[in-house]
Design an enzyme around this catalytic site. Structure first.
Site, PDB file in Angstrom:
ATOM      1  N   SER A  90     -25.577  47.510  61.985  1.00 59.31           N
ATOM      2  CA  SER A  90     -24.953  48.233  63.084  1.00 59.31           C
ATOM      3  C   SER A  90     -25.524  47.805  64.445  1.00 59.31           C
ATOM      4  CB  SER A  90     -25.119  49.737  62.841  1.00 59.31           C
ATOM      5  OG  SER A  90     -24.408  50.500  63.772  1.00 59.31           O
ATOM      6  N   ASP A 135     -25.365  34.543  70.287  1.00 60.22           N
ATOM      7  CA  ASP A 135     -24.182  33.919  70.882  1.00 60.22           C
ATOM      8  C   ASP A 135     -24.417  33.466  72.316  1.00 60.22           C
ATOM      9  OD1 ASP A 135     -22.890  34.284  68.522  1.00 60.22           O
ATOM     10  OD2 ASP A 135     -21.316  35.596  69.295  1.00 60.22           O
ATOM     11  N   LYS A 184     -22.494  45.653  59.068  1.00 61.86           N
ATOM     12  CA  LYS A 184     -21.806  46.903  59.403  1.00 61.86           C
ATOM     13  C   LYS A 184     -21.497  46.887  60.894  1.00 61.86           C
ATOM     14  CE  LYS A 184     -22.127  51.973  59.222  1.00 61.86           C
ATOM     15  NZ  LYS A 184     -21.878  52.221  60.650  1.00 61.86           N
TER      16      LYS A 184
END
Length: 535
Positions: A297, A308, A322
């Site tokens: 999460s 990224d 998740k």
């Protein structure tokens, strides 16, 4: 004759008309009844439950049946859209709220008796006079020692609304001492440990994303910076997530203005993008983020943003997967639901959420069985879902965050003596016994170098081997002990060190020598090279 024939025809015709009218009325009733039970407006469920209530052969527990119907219905959506009964909802909210009502102690149960590990400063227990090392004997005159009393039941008995009282009787130096304690608000910390590994490297372990996470990390990071930190190991292993806004705030601490953090999107939720403000305290600190299969999460939102943007190095094993946006709905009876309204996507466009499957709940076991925990080439990669980081590195979708540097699970050093000792909780029990013996000395230690000198002076290796033999008849030959010692001794030192004033900082710092993931992170570059692709 003609009259009888005419009357017969009229009777037959009337019968047909009446039959038609009855059919039409019945059909209308069916249609009306069908309208009440149609799927589109959810009435069918209500109609069925009402029919059961009115017609079932025995008395119906309406509350129980309704809850069961709700649970069954939500189970057909996704594994994380759930119904929570009042007690479950309260527990769930408390874990993330940043505080709870209680007496303010932390304890473990090494040998069927709870021993106090920490008395939270300023809390009700400290004000009443409880001390580290006290054994819990009775809670409100109910015996909890030596009777295999469930640990969660002890917690529930000591928790309660602020202002209420609880009687806790402890054993200290062979004397039973009763304390009448008035419960109060107790802070729940999410930064488990924060300390300097060397002159330039800080280590911070975060257990969850609670309401106070950003504030706690900011305070810890500020102190580490004052001690010379220029690079950080940010440990998110086993962090199952929490509040979304806290993940955003933490990512913002490391990213430059305009850097993408995450976006969310769902059928009934338009795309919503979140970007960094460029005001973060740690924008110039080199970063290594540790994750594993239990990082989920908010942990994955943070790790995905760092990866990224090529901001740091992700070390460990593939995260849980998740990535769902969930909104709570609360009901007047204290229950509630958490409903998935959108999915999270990393800046490159990867969906964090792993695919649903019939054996979704056993995904972690499947990863273990497939060898993913032991070899990077066993990681399930969706080669059809290819994405690019800002610097041009290839990353893959398919659920979870795949680390830049893979670290396998290490099972090679687990000897039979080590496994059996831990199965019997001997390391924790030995640490407790050692604290009893050296209570005054340990309780006074507040500097790490002083703790090292103390631990070196008490010959823990010989002490533990004697303790294991005396208490459980466990014996390790010289060859097996030689194989076990490098792995077990740091654990023993960490468990004993936890009883000093340094607490969890001592535990994690002493444990670093055997933590393979931390060692790999320390030996790896803290900046990612966009010319290579470790995935």
């Amino acid at each position: 004759m003609e009259n009888r024939t005419r009357n017969g025809l009229l009777t037959a015709l009337l019968g047909v008309l009446i039959g038609f009218l009855l059919f039409a009325v019945a059909d209308q009733l069916r249609q009306r009844r069908g309208t009440k039970a149609e799927y589109a407006n959810w009435r069918k469920l209500n109609v069925i439950l009402e029919e059961v209530r009115k017609n079932y052969v025995d008395t119906v527990d309406v509350e129980k049946l309704t809850d069961a119907a709700v649970v069954a219905a939500l189970s057909k959506l996704d594994p994380h859209t759930i119904y929570l009964q009042p007690e479950e909802l309260q527990t769930s909210e408390t874990e993330l709220a940043g505080n709870f009502d209680g007496i303010g102690i932390q304890f473990n149960v090494p040998n069927d008796t709870a021993i106090v590990l920490e008395v939270i400063p300023g809390g009700p227990a400290e004000k009443a006079g409880m001390l580290q090392g006290d054994r819990l004997m009775y809670i409100d005159d109910v015996p909890v020692a030596g009777v295999k009393f469930p640990q969660d039941s002890m917690v529930r008995r000591m928790k309660g609304p602020s202002g209420t009282k609880v009687k806790v009787t402890v054993l200290r130096d062979r004397e039973e001492i009763p304390f009448d304690i008035t419960r109060g608000k107790i802070p729940v910390h999410c930064v488990d440990a924060a300390f300097m590994v060397d002159d330039s490297t800080g280590y911070l372990r975060l257990s969850k994303f609670s309401r106070n996470t950003y504030k706690e990390v900011l305070l810890a990071a500020t102190e580490l910076l004052s001690k010379g930190m220029t690079r950080m190991v940010f440990d998110l292993r086993d962090n199952t997530g929490g509040y979304f806004d806290q993940a955003l705030s933490l990512a913002d601490m490391f990213l430059d203005k305009g850097d993408e953090i995450v976006y969310l999107q769902g059928l009934n939720r338009k795309r919503d993008d979140y970007k960094a403000t460029g005001k973060g305290l740690l924008r110039h600190v080199k970063l290594s983020v540790l994750i594993n299969e239990s990082s989920a999460s908010s942990s994955e939102i943070f790790a995905g943003a760092i990866q990224d943007n090529d901001r740091g190095v992700i070390v460990g094993r593939r995260s849980y997967g998740k990535g769902l946006v969930q909104e709570p709905v609360f009901f007047t009876d204290g229950s509630g639901i958490r409903i998935t309204v959108a999915r999270f996507y990393t800046p490159s466009g990867r969906c964090i959420q792993k695919p649903y499957s019939d054996d979704y709940d056993y995904d972690i076991y499947k990863r273990y069985a497939s060898g993913e925990f032991f070899a990077s080439d066993s990681i399930h990669v969706d080669s059809s879902a290819v994405y690019m980081t800002r610097g041009g590195r290839t990353v893959y979708g398919g659920g979870g965050i795949i680390p830049d540097v893979f670290v396998p699970m290490d099972t090679t050093r687990a000897t039979s003596f080590y496994i059996e000792s831990n199965a019997k909780a001997l390391p924790m029990r030995y640490a407790s016994a050692t604290f009893d013996r050296y209570r005054n000395a340990l309780s006074d230690i507040s500097e790490y170098d002083d703790l090292l000198r103390f631990l070196d002076s008490i010959d823990i290796a010989s002490g533990f081997r004697e303790y294991a033999l005396r208490t459980e008849g466990l014996k390790a030959g010289e060859a097996e002990w030689k194989e076990t010692e490098p792995y077990l001794l740091p654990q023993l030192r960490a468990l004993v060190g936890r009883y000093s004033r340094l607490g969890e900082n001592a535990f994690y710092k002493l444990y670093l020598d055997t933590d393979l993931t931390v060692q790999v992170a320390l030996e790896s570059p803290f900046t990612i090279s966009t010319e290579t692709n470790d995935q």
